[in-house]
Design a protein around this motif. Structure first.
Motif, short mmCIF file in Angstrom:
data_model
loop_
_atom_site.label_atom_id
_atom_site.label_comp_id
_atom_site.label_asym_id
_atom_site.label_seq_id
_atom_site.Cartn_x
_atom_site.Cartn_y
_atom_site.Cartn_z
N TYR A 378 35.73 56.42 61.70
CA TYR A 378 37.25 55.97 61.52
C TYR A 378 37.26 55.65 59.97
O TYR A 378 38.50 56.03 59.44
CB TYR A 378 37.47 54.73 62.34
CG TYR A 378 38.92 54.29 61.96
CD1 TYR A 378 39.92 54.54 62.95
CD2 TYR A 378 38.97 53.07 61.08
CE1 TYR A 378 41.16 54.09 62.56
CE2 TYR A 378 40.50 52.56 61.02
CZ TYR A 378 41.51 53.20 61.64
OH TYR A 378 42.78 52.88 61.31
N LEU A 379 36.22 54.90 59.31
CA LEU A 379 36.50 54.44 57.95
C LEU A 379 36.45 55.73 57.03
O LEU A 379 37.08 55.75 55.91
CB LEU A 379 35.53 53.45 57.69
CG LEU A 379 35.86 52.23 58.32
CD1 LEU A 379 34.60 51.16 58.05
CD2 LEU A 379 37.11 51.49 57.80
N ARG A 380 35.61 56.67 57.58
CA ARG A 380 35.64 57.85 56.75
C ARG A 380 36.88 58.70 56.47
O ARG A 380 37.27 59.28 55.66
CB ARG A 380 34.33 58.96 57.08
CG ARG A 380 33.89 59.92 56.10
CD ARG A 380 32.98 60.87 56.97
NE ARG A 380 33.38 61.51 58.20
CZ ARG A 380 34.29 62.66 58.12
NH1 ARG A 380 34.39 63.25 56.97
NH2 ARG A 380 34.60 63.37 58.99
N THR A 381 37.62 58.88 57.84
CA THR A 381 38.69 59.67 58.01
C THR A 381 39.80 58.95 57.62
O THR A 381 41.00 59.59 57.90
CB THR A 381 38.72 60.36 59.34
OG1 THR A 381 38.70 59.26 60.40
CG2 THR A 381 37.51 61.25 59.55
N HIS A 382 39.88 57.54 57.31
CA HIS A 382 41.05 56.83 57.06
C HIS A 382 40.77 56.21 55.71
O HIS A 382 40.64 54.88 55.79
CB HIS A 382 41.57 55.91 58.21
CG HIS A 382 41.85 56.52 59.56
ND1 HIS A 382 40.79 57.11 60.40
CD2 HIS A 382 43.13 56.94 60.08
CE1 HIS A 382 41.63 57.71 61.56
NE2 HIS A 382 42.76 57.40 61.19
N PRO A 383 40.74 56.88 54.71
CA PRO A 383 40.65 56.33 53.57
C PRO A 383 41.71 55.09 53.05
O PRO A 383 41.21 54.12 52.25
CB PRO A 383 40.65 57.27 52.42
CG PRO A 383 41.45 58.51 53.07
CD PRO A 383 41.16 58.44 54.33
N GLU A 384 43.09 55.17 53.48
CA GLU A 384 43.99 54.06 53.58
C GLU A 384 43.49 52.91 54.11
O GLU A 384 43.91 51.63 53.39
CB GLU A 384 45.49 54.61 53.61
CG GLU A 384 46.05 55.85 52.94
CD GLU A 384 45.49 57.10 53.43
OE1 GLU A 384 44.58 57.16 54.55
OE2 GLU A 384 45.66 58.38 53.22
N GLU A 385 43.35 52.95 55.19
CA GLU A 385 42.68 51.80 55.94
C GLU A 385 41.62 51.27 55.46
O GLU A 385 41.38 49.82 55.39
CB GLU A 385 42.66 52.33 57.50
CG GLU A 385 43.71 52.34 58.51
CD GLU A 385 44.40 51.18 58.34
OE1 GLU A 385 44.02 50.17 59.22
OE2 GLU A 385 45.51 50.80 57.91
N ARG A 386 40.74 52.24 55.01
CA ARG A 386 39.41 51.32 54.45
C ARG A 386 39.73 50.68 53.24
O ARG A 386 39.22 49.63 53.00
CB ARG A 386 38.53 52.63 54.05
CG ARG A 386 37.13 52.38 53.25
CD ARG A 386 36.40 53.55 53.46
NE ARG A 386 36.69 54.31 52.33
CZ ARG A 386 36.80 55.78 52.30
NH1 ARG A 386 36.74 56.30 53.31
NH2 ARG A 386 37.26 56.52 51.25
#
Length: 419
Positions: A378-386
């Motif tokens: 999830y964190l790899r594919t959602h840089p904005e959320e990261r």
């Protein structure tokens, strides 16, 4: 009542290695409440220490080892009483130069230093209104103290740990050698830990997890107080936004690379998660037997030793901090990572009080490889959320400073001493 060797009354602080008690003792000294701080050697910038630091060859070794033992500001001359200094020096030398015999000597001295600190502390206790002592070195002072006794216990209760470790050995036999081995401890250790816990008027722990372990052992809830530790928010801080554009997704672990930290579950998760442009970095020492890591060795980068000055940049170079702890008092490295602007994947077993699930990162169940893989993806594919979680993590870390820790513990002590 006879006077103590220092000639003062107030709060006696006894410590072996707990960094939080350095901060507490400094705060008490600043407020004129410290009777004496008993601990192993510390660099106080005395004339001879400055001279040693400039010696050719040896000075470099000193500044990398003993010279790094520096106290927070607040102490006056005479506030600190060092014990077991020669044992401390020999032990550090044995650990530095290594070898089987040297390690055996270091282990023997580890227990010897604890006994010596406990003995020294017992001589200073007569006029102390309050004794604040770390576990493993406070039993003799508590037995002689007439004032309030506060035990600092930076991890779960020892018998809870023993049961948990026995269970973990069954679940992960290939990593059993990296778990604590109580059979190697001296016969007197457990009775002295029991005595400290029973004699204490209050027990300070760093997390709800640790407190619940004491309650499970039958201690009354009101006896165990949770006060989280702090981080140096100036030293650990986020990098400049957009300062470094990375193509690789970097997952980071910092700490002793042992099963108590859940390392097998991290390695199994990363083995399933890894792909192009991903990297796992483990910063810390292997245990004596590093054979359990052989099947995973091609899947991560290992940094065995990092100067403390380099650690902030290592945090800043990562995208996520993963710390799937099984047995942790609180997890200072988690707080340092959050202060550095990293989202965190961790468990409830210590760091769960720090990380708000879905806000600063994710709190996953212990031993759950699937959950770690899912959150990494999830964190790899959602840089904005990261990025958002990392910003939240920094804001959350600002609630856990050493100043707040000091104030809360001093408040507890003051309340107990006036009752």
């Amino acid at each position: 009542m006879s006077m103590s060797p220092s000639g003062k009354s107030g709060v006696l602080v006894v410590n072996y290695t707990a960094p939080e008690l350095n901060h507490l003792a400094a705060a008490l000294a600043q407020q004129g409440l410290l009777q004496q701080y008993i601990r192993p050697y510390v660099n106080q910038y005395r004339t001879w220490e400055r001279a040693v630091a400039h010696l050719p060859g040896f000075g470099r070794l000193y500044t990398k080892t003993f010279g790094r033992r520096i106290m927070p500001p607040g102490f006056a001359d005479g506030d600190i009483r060092e014990g077991a200094v020669w044992q401390d020096i020999v032990r550090a030398s044995a650990l530095h130069f290594g070898g089987v015999r040297a390690k055996a000597l270091a282990e023997h001295l580890h227990w010897s230093i604890q006994q010596r600190i406990a003995e020294v502390a017992s001589r200073y206790v007569q006029t102390a209104q309050v004794v604040v002592g770390s576990y493993q070195v406070s039993h003799k002072a508590f037995a002689r103290a007439s004032g309030v006794k506060v035990l600092n216990y930076p991890i779960a209760h020892h018998r809870y740990i023993q049961r948990f470790v026995a269970e973990e050995r069954e679940l992960e036999p290939s990593f059993a050698a990296t778990l604590p081995d109580w059979s190697q401890a001296p016969a007197w250790q457990e009775p002295e830990l029991d005595a400290e816990c029973e004699l204490a008027d209050r027990i300070l722990v760093g997390s709800t997890f640790a407190r619940n372990a004491f309650i499970e052992e039958g201690f009354p809830a009101e006896k165990v107080i949770v006060i989280p530790y702090g981080a140096d928010l100036e030293r650990f801080s986020p990098g400049q936004p957009g300062a470094e554009q990375r193509k690789t997704f970097n997952a980071l672990f910092v700490g002793s690379i042992v099963q108590r930290k859940g390392v097998s579950y991290l390695l199994r998760a990363y083995q399933r998660f890894k792909g192009p442009n991903t990297e796992l970095v483990l910063v810390g020492k292997y245990p004596d037997d590093s054979s359990p890591f052989a099947p995973f060795r091609d899947g991560f980068k290992h940094i065995p030793h990092v100067p403390q000055t380099d650690l902030p940049q290592i945090y800043r170079s990562a995208d996520v901090f993963v710390f799937p702890a099984l047995l942790e008092g609180m997890g200072l490295v988690v707080l340092e990572a959050m202060a550095s602007g990293l989202p965190v994947i961790t468990t409830p077993n210590g760091p769960g009080d720090l990380v708000r699930d879905g806000v600063d990162g994710f709190v996953v169940p212990i031993r759950d490889v699937d959950a770690i893989v899912e959150k990494l993806e999830y964190l790899r594919t959602h840089p904005e959320e990261r990025l958002r979680m990392g910003q939240n993590a920094r804001e959350r870390a600002e609630m856990f400073t050493w100043e707040r820790y000091r104030a809360k513990v001093v408040s507890v002590i003051s309340g107990l001493s006036t009752n």
